[in-house]
Enzyme design. Structure first.
Site, mmCIF file in Angstrom:
data_model
loop_
_atom_site.group_PDB
_atom_site.id
_atom_site.type_symbol
_atom_site.label_atom_id
_atom_site.label_comp_id
_atom_site.label_asym_id
_atom_site.label_seq_id
_atom_site.Cartn_x
_atom_site.Cartn_y
_atom_site.Cartn_z
ATOM 1 N N ARG A 76 0.905 -1.226 -0.107
ATOM 2 C CA ARG A 76 -0.071 -0.047 -0.131
ATOM 3 C C ARG A 76 0.745 1.308 0.023
ATOM 4 O O ARG A 76 0.238 2.298 0.106
ATOM 5 C CB ARG A 76 -1.065 0.207 1.071
ATOM 6 C CG ARG A 76 -2.042 -0.968 1.149
ATOM 7 C CD ARG A 76 -3.364 -0.586 1.768
ATOM 8 N NE ARG A 76 -3.166 -0.328 3.262
ATOM 9 C CZ ARG A 76 -4.034 0.000 3.934
ATOM 10 N NH1 ARG A 76 -5.294 0.228 3.453
ATOM 11 N NH2 ARG A 76 -3.559 0.226 5.309
ATOM 12 N N ASP A 77 2.165 1.171 -0.004
ATOM 13 C CA ASP A 77 2.840 2.638 0.034
ATOM 14 C C ASP A 77 4.233 2.270 -0.592
ATOM 15 O O ASP A 77 5.211 2.721 -0.232
ATOM 16 C CB ASP A 77 3.109 3.154 1.504
ATOM 17 C CG ASP A 77 3.536 4.554 1.334
ATOM 18 O OD1 ASP A 77 3.163 5.453 0.556
ATOM 19 O OD2 ASP A 77 3.779 4.875 2.465
ATOM 20 N N ILE A 78 4.308 1.463 -1.764
ATOM 21 C CA ILE A 78 5.489 1.507 -2.614
ATOM 22 C C ILE A 78 5.888 2.904 -3.110
ATOM 23 O O ILE A 78 4.911 3.551 -3.979
ATOM 24 C CB ILE A 78 5.328 0.440 -3.804
ATOM 25 C CG1 ILE A 78 5.104 -1.070 -3.250
ATOM 26 C CG2 ILE A 78 6.413 0.207 -4.808
ATOM 27 C CD1 ILE A 78 6.148 -1.501 -2.349
#
Length: 195
Positions: A76-78
């Site tokens: 969810r936060d690449i």
């Protein structure tokens, strides 16, 4: 969660400390910091960039398709600041704080979720529908073209294969450059003089 997922391209959780309301997490040291500090600098060669991309994708691929477990991790936060570089410039995916776990034994894992992550890296479909899928991480990764339709996005293992091919082409290019330079040095130019 981090203690259950170990891979050479994931940052390792070494320990934690909790006392008097203070909590400290101890992670593996990545001496070159995060990728975002190096992207605009000319110090990274194309080979290094390809190897960093490949390493980060392999770490993400492991999270999406873990072997021997029934769970899939959606990061969810690449983003470039969450890809750390250790002393040999190997990529390590980090910052799993926003990750969600879903079942891995299904063709399509999707979770209804509050939208979180860094705005510029968010999958537009996730942002519009609050439906999180592994393709949302592919969108965020930014290595492939930013496809709006989830069905048009490749799987992480396909990205791994494409990056391996790109790395092989880089090897061929570097070898051909080295051969040309060797030939220039080894064979002195011939000078003909007509009498």
């Amino acid at each position: 969660m981090l203690s259950h997922y170990t891979h050479e391209n994931l940052i390792s959780l070494l320990g934690f400390y909790e006392e008097d309301g203070e909590k400290i997490l101890v992670y593996e040291h990545a001496s070159h910091g995060s990728l975002d500090h190096h992207l605009s600098r000319p110090t990274l060669t194309w080979r290094q960039r390809l190897e960093i991309c490949l390493g980060a994708v392999m770490g993400q691929c492991y999270l999406h398709d873990p072997k021997g477990t029934q769970q899939r991790v959606l990061h969810r936060d690449i983003k470039s600041s969450n890809i750390l570089l250790e002393e040999n410039w190997n990529a390590k995916v980090s910052d799993m704080g926003l990750s969600k776990i879903g079942p891995a034994n299904q063709l399509h894992t999707f979770l209804l979720s509050n939208v979180v992550g860094t705005f510029w890296y968010l999958d537009m479909m996730y942002l519009a529908t609050s439906i999180l899928t592994k393709e949302s991480d592919v969108y965020s990764f930014g290595v492939v073209l930013v496809k709006k339709s989830r069905d048009e996005r490749p799987k992480m293992n396909e990205v791994v294969e494409k990056l391996k091919i790109a790395l092989r082409f880089q090897d061929i290019f570097e070898e051909s450059m080295n051969n040309e330079e060797i030939i220039k040095i080894a064979v002195p130019p011939l000078v003909y003089k007509f009498l």
